[in-house]
Design a protein around this motif. Structure first.
Motif, PDB file in Angstrom:
ATOM      1  N   LEU A   1     123.294  90.048-129.643  1.00 15.57           N
ATOM      2  CA  LEU A   1     122.834  90.480-128.358  1.00 15.57           C
ATOM      3  C   LEU A   1     122.793  89.016-127.616  1.00 15.57           C
ATOM      4  CD1 LEU A   1     119.962  93.086-128.797  1.00 15.57           C
ATOM      5  CD2 LEU A   1     122.375  93.390-127.736  1.00 15.57           C
ATOM      6  N   ASN A   2     122.606  87.952-128.355  1.00 18.41           N
ATOM      7  CA  ASN A   2     122.400  86.765-127.492  1.00 18.41           C
ATOM      8  C   ASN A   2     123.824  86.320-127.204  1.00 18.41           C
ATOM      9  OD1 ASN A   2     119.813  86.014-127.637  1.00 18.41           O
ATOM     10  ND2 ASN A   2     119.770  84.650-129.654  1.00 18.41           N
ATOM     11  N   ASN A   3     124.992  86.728-127.895  1.00 16.20           N
ATOM     12  CA  ASN A   3     126.128  86.459-127.565  1.00 16.20           C
ATOM     13  C   ASN A   3     126.728  87.247-126.569  1.00 16.20           C
ATOM     14  OD1 ASN A   3     126.291  84.790-130.044  1.00 16.20           O
ATOM     15  ND2 ASN A   3     127.338  86.229-131.002  1.00 16.20           N
ATOM     16  N   ILE A   4     126.327  88.277-126.425  1.00 16.12           N
ATOM     17  CA  ILE A   4     126.826  89.448-125.276  1.00 16.12           C
ATOM     18  C   ILE A   4     125.976  89.217-123.921  1.00 16.12           C
ATOM     19  CG2 ILE A   4     126.589  91.831-124.563  1.00 16.12           C
ATOM     20  CD1 ILE A   4     127.145  92.831-127.402  1.00 16.12           C
ATOM     21  N   TYR A   5     124.787  88.509-123.996  1.00 19.87           N
ATOM     22  CA  TYR A   5     123.991  87.914-122.902  1.00 19.87           C
ATOM     23  C   TYR A   5     124.750  86.905-122.182  1.00 19.87           C
ATOM     24  CZ  TYR A   5     120.069  85.947-120.513  1.00 19.87           C
ATOM     25  OH  TYR A   5     119.344  85.528-119.434  1.00 19.87           O
ATOM     26  N   SER A   6     125.283  86.203-123.203  1.00 22.31           N
ATOM     27  CA  SER A   6     125.729  84.781-122.386  1.00 22.31           C
ATOM     28  C   SER A   6     127.197  85.354-121.728  1.00 22.31           C
ATOM     29  CB  SER A   6     126.483  83.928-123.459  1.00 22.31           C
ATOM     30  OG  SER A   6     125.313  83.450-124.525  1.00 22.31           O
ATOM     31  N   PHE A   7     127.780  86.302-121.882  1.00 26.91           N
ATOM     32  CA  PHE A   7     128.846  86.932-121.086  1.00 26.91           C
ATOM     33  C   PHE A   7     128.349  87.639-119.983  1.00 26.91           C
ATOM     34  CE2 PHE A   7     131.298  86.125-124.990  1.00 26.91           C
ATOM     35  CZ  PHE A   7     132.716  85.752-124.750  1.00 26.91           C
ATOM     36  N   SER A   8     127.344  88.318-120.294  1.00 28.75           N
ATOM     37  CA  SER A   8     126.684  89.213-119.150  1.00 28.75           C
ATOM     38  C   SER A   8     126.318  88.118-117.820  1.00 28.75           C
ATOM     39  CB  SER A   8     125.686  89.891-119.307  1.00 28.75           C
ATOM     40  OG  SER A   8     124.673  89.560-119.921  1.00 28.75           O
ATOM     41  N   MET A   9     125.797  87.050-118.460  1.00 27.46           N
ATOM     42  CA  MET A   9     125.233  86.204-117.482  1.00 27.46           C
ATOM     43  C   MET A   9     126.664  85.654-116.604  1.00 27.46           C
ATOM     44  SD  MET A   9     122.051  85.856-117.441  1.00 27.46           S
ATOM     45  CE  MET A   9     121.705  84.467-116.500  1.00 27.46           C
ATOM     46  N   ASP A  10     127.740  85.305-117.031  1.00 23.59           N
ATOM     47  CA  ASP A  10     128.908  84.817-116.332  1.00 23.59           C
ATOM     48  C   ASP A  10     129.685  86.332-115.758  1.00 23.59           C
ATOM     49  OD1 ASP A  10     128.213  82.464-116.988  1.00 23.59           O
ATOM     50  OD2 ASP A  10     129.561  82.467-118.910  1.00 23.59           O
TER      51      ASP A  10
ATOM     52  N   SER B   1     131.297  88.625-117.142  1.00 28.29           N
ATOM     53  CA  SER B   1     132.717  88.687-117.788  1.00 28.29           C
ATOM     54  C   SER B   1     132.835  90.200-117.794  1.00 28.29           C
ATOM     55  CB  SER B   1     132.446  87.832-119.084  1.00 28.29           C
ATOM     56  OG  SER B   1     133.682  88.210-119.745  1.00 28.29           O
ATOM     57  N   PRO B   2     134.175  90.482-117.591  1.00 28.09           N
ATOM     58  CA  PRO B   2     134.820  91.818-117.598  1.00 28.09           C
ATOM     59  C   PRO B   2     134.985  92.353-119.234  1.00 28.09           C
ATOM     60  CG  PRO B   2     136.656  90.403-117.032  1.00 28.09           C
ATOM     61  CD  PRO B   2     135.282  89.715-117.002  1.00 28.09           C
ATOM     62  N   LYS B   3     134.887  91.181-120.107  1.00 31.79           N
ATOM     63  CA  LYS B   3     134.639  91.494-121.412  1.00 31.79           C
ATOM     64  C   LYS B   3     133.494  92.160-122.119  1.00 31.79           C
ATOM     65  CE  LYS B   3     138.120  87.794-122.291  1.00 31.79           C
ATOM     66  NZ  LYS B   3     138.358  86.758-123.421  1.00 31.79           N
ATOM     67  N   THR B   4     132.592  92.323-121.242  1.00 33.41           N
ATOM     68  CA  THR B   4     131.212  92.694-121.829  1.00 33.41           C
ATOM     69  C   THR B   4     131.185  93.997-122.318  1.00 33.41           C
ATOM     70  OG1 THR B   4     129.959  90.846-120.176  1.00 33.41           O
ATOM     71  CG2 THR B   4     128.804  92.829-121.113  1.00 33.41           C
ATOM     72  N   PRO B   5     131.607  94.886-121.391  1.00 34.43           N
ATOM     73  CA  PRO B   5     131.821  96.291-122.049  1.00 34.43           C
ATOM     74  C   PRO B   5     132.329  96.668-123.459  1.00 34.43           C
ATOM     75  CG  PRO B   5     132.219  96.278-119.614  1.00 34.43           C
ATOM     76  CD  PRO B   5     132.278  94.740-120.199  1.00 34.43           C
ATOM     77  N   GLY B   6     133.704  95.890-123.537  1.00 31.33           N
ATOM     78  CA  GLY B   6     134.208  96.063-124.745  1.00 31.33           C
ATOM     79  C   GLY B   6     133.502  95.450-125.996  1.00 31.33           C
ATOM     80  N   LEU B   7     132.727  94.116-125.748  1.00 33.23           N
ATOM     81  CA  LEU B   7     131.750  93.547-126.659  1.00 33.23           C
ATOM     82  C   LEU B   7     130.760  94.551-126.982  1.00 33.23           C
ATOM     83  CD1 LEU B   7     131.478  89.903-125.455  1.00 33.23           C
ATOM     84  CD2 LEU B   7     132.990  91.005-127.039  1.00 33.23           C
ATOM     85  N   ILE B   8     130.060  95.143-125.988  1.00 41.81           N
ATOM     86  CA  ILE B   8     128.969  96.258-126.308  1.00 41.81           C
ATOM     87  C   ILE B   8     129.663  97.335-127.099  1.00 41.81           C
ATOM     88  CG2 ILE B   8     127.532  97.871-125.167  1.00 41.81           C
ATOM     89  CD1 ILE B   8     127.302  96.079-122.796  1.00 41.81           C
TER      90      ILE B   8
ATOM     91  N   LEU C   1     133.493  89.457-132.155  1.00 40.64           N
ATOM     92  CA  LEU C   1     132.327  89.035-131.171  1.00 40.64           C
ATOM     93  C   LEU C   1     132.442  87.755-130.882  1.00 40.64           C
ATOM     94  CD1 LEU C   1     129.967  91.932-132.255  1.00 40.64           C
ATOM     95  CD2 LEU C   1     131.302  91.836-129.952  1.00 40.64           C
ATOM     96  N   GLU C   2     132.217  87.080-131.884  1.00 38.47           N
ATOM     97  CA  GLU C   2     132.193  85.663-132.056  1.00 38.47           C
ATOM     98  C   GLU C   2     133.247  84.679-131.472  1.00 38.47           C
ATOM     99  OE1 GLU C   2     129.408  84.466-132.332  1.00 38.47           O
ATOM    100  OE2 GLU C   2     128.269  84.792-133.944  1.00 38.47           O
ATOM    101  N   LYS C   3     134.568  85.427-131.833  1.00 35.80           N
ATOM    102  CA  LYS C   3     135.736  84.843-130.957  1.00 35.80           C
ATOM    103  C   LYS C   3     135.654  84.799-129.584  1.00 35.80           C
ATOM    104  CE  LYS C   3     139.787  85.216-132.822  1.00 35.80           C
ATOM    105  NZ  LYS C   3     140.830  86.120-133.597  1.00 35.80           N
ATOM    106  N   GLU C   4     135.349  86.043-128.967  1.00 37.36           N
ATOM    107  CA  GLU C   4     135.190  85.893-127.697  1.00 37.36           C
ATOM    108  C   GLU C   4     134.073  85.177-127.040  1.00 37.36           C
ATOM    109  OE1 GLU C   4     136.779  87.528-125.441  1.00 37.36           O
ATOM    110  OE2 GLU C   4     137.783  88.889-126.912  1.00 37.36           O
TER     111      GLU C   4
END
Length: 385
Positions: free
Chosen positions: A186-195, A197-204, A238-241
């Motif tokens: 969730l920390n990883n996804i949070y970093s994308f959501s703060m930016d 990023s359109p990749k956030t839904p795929g990561l979720i 997830l980590e590569k993103e």
């Protein structure tokens, strides 16, 4: 009922269930008097086998009265309580009492009954060592049976309690792995959501797949190797993103992974640890290598990651994932595993060999540093190899 079910019934339910208690006693005493009737006939005692069997049947009441106080009193309440000396004294005193019981029963019960029936070859009065031996064995045999039965029940209860304890501990350890993994992802996804990023839904979506695996599939003692490897792939994606082009990942799987089983979440924490405590703390371009190979019934896994040379690798402390894996290995595979973690300065290596079996059982031991088959572009690669 086939032979296997019959053997299971006789060695299990019939011997230990109170439902068949009367039948056990009837069968035992029938066997006991038959053996002794045969013995007297072989020894040349006058009379037919039927007469010997009848005579022994007359002794069953005194056999029961003499043996059951020892079987149901002295064994469970004295011997199994640890009072061995007192038990020996009690048995000796009871054996001395048996001399008088034997003589009195013959004089006031057996002989008068045989005389009233007009039978020939009536047993004599007075001390008879052979009759006394017969009566003492009537007590000794059920005492031995009772002791081993009680010991078996105690061992079975101990094994059941131990198994329940291990199962509880394993479930607790698995429960600790889940929130730890979720917190990091969730920390990883949070970093994308703060930016934004359109990749956030795929990561979720990938995270939901991982959670589905851990919440449902990991309830089983064993999962398919395909599931475990697919979960590792999702985690790497997830980590590569998160790292983008800043990290170089080498992933290689060789051999057939279908129809293989492994205890869940044994390899994933090592991968997670490689990202959290190795790659994420490195200032220069990091690298990660995962090599998994399956040959026959053996699965080899080697996970290597770059790290800062002068920063020690964290396998304790906050690394609860690794700690839990070690505990689970000790519980599931006692004396059958050996985990090898090597800090080589500027990279860290985890080696694992899993011997898989068709009955969904697995045994773990150290991996012998398997050769990496895919090239990793990194200036320190020669040291890793």
């Amino acid at each position: 009922m086939d032979m296997q079910r019959l053997n299971s019934f006789l060695s299990g339910e019939f011997l230990f269930s109170s439902r068949y208690r009367v039948w056990r006693h009837v069968i035992y005493w029938s066997f006991h008097i038959t053996i002794w009737a045969t013995f007297w006939l072989v020894m040349g005692i006058p009379g037919s086998f039927g007469r010997q069997l009848f005579n022994m049947s007359l002794w069953v009441p005194v056999f029961i009265l003499f043996s059951y106080p020892l079987v149901y009193g002295a064994i469970p309440h004295v011997l199994l309580k640890g009072h061995v000396s007192f038990f020996i004294l009690l048995v000796l005193a009871w054996a001395a009492l048996g001399l008088f019981i034997d003589s009195a029963y013959r004089s006031y019960a057996i002989i008068p009954l045989q005389e009233a029936m007009g039978l020939e070859n009536i047993v004599p009065r007075g001390a008879m060592p052979s009759c006394y031996l017969c009566m003492t064995t009537s007590a000794a045999s059920p005492m031995i049976i009772k002791f081993f039965k009680s010991w078996t029940i105690k061992q079975r209860d101990w094994m059941l309690a131990r198994q329940q304890k291990l199962t509880t501990e394993l479930e607790l350890l698995k429960a600790q792995v889940h929130p730890h993994f979720l917190f990091n992802t969730l920390n990883n996804i949070y970093s994308f959501s703060m930016d934004n990023s359109p990749k956030t839904p795929g990561l979720i979506l990938k995270l939901s797949s991982l959670l589905s695996y851990m919440l449902y599939d990991c309830k089983a003692e064993q999962v398919t190797l395909e599931q475990e490897i697919e979960t590792m792939k999702n985690y790497i994606d997830l980590e590569k993103e998160r790292y983008g082009n800043k990290i170089e990942v080498s992933w290689n799987v060789e051999g057939t992974i279908k129809n293989k089983f492994i205890s869940p979440l044994l390899m994933l924490p090592f991968l997670e640890n490689a990202f959290k405590h190795g790659v994420s703390e490195q200032l220069e371009k990091p690298w990660l290598s995962i090599d998994i190979s399956v040959k026959s019934d053996s699965l080899r896994c080697k996970i290597a990651n770059s790290k800062n040379e002068f920063v020690p690798y964290h396998t304790n402390g906050n690394g609860i994932g690794i700690t839990n894996v070690k505990k689970r290995l000790a519980l599931i595979y006692p004396s059958k595993h050996e985990l090898k973690l090597n800090d080589e300065g500027d990279f860290f290596v985890v080696s694992l060999l899993v011997k898989l079996a068709g009955d969904k059982s697995a045994y773990l031991e150290t991996a012998g540093q398997p050769q990496i088959t895919q090239t990793i572009r990194h200036e320190n690669l020669h040291a890793f190899r």
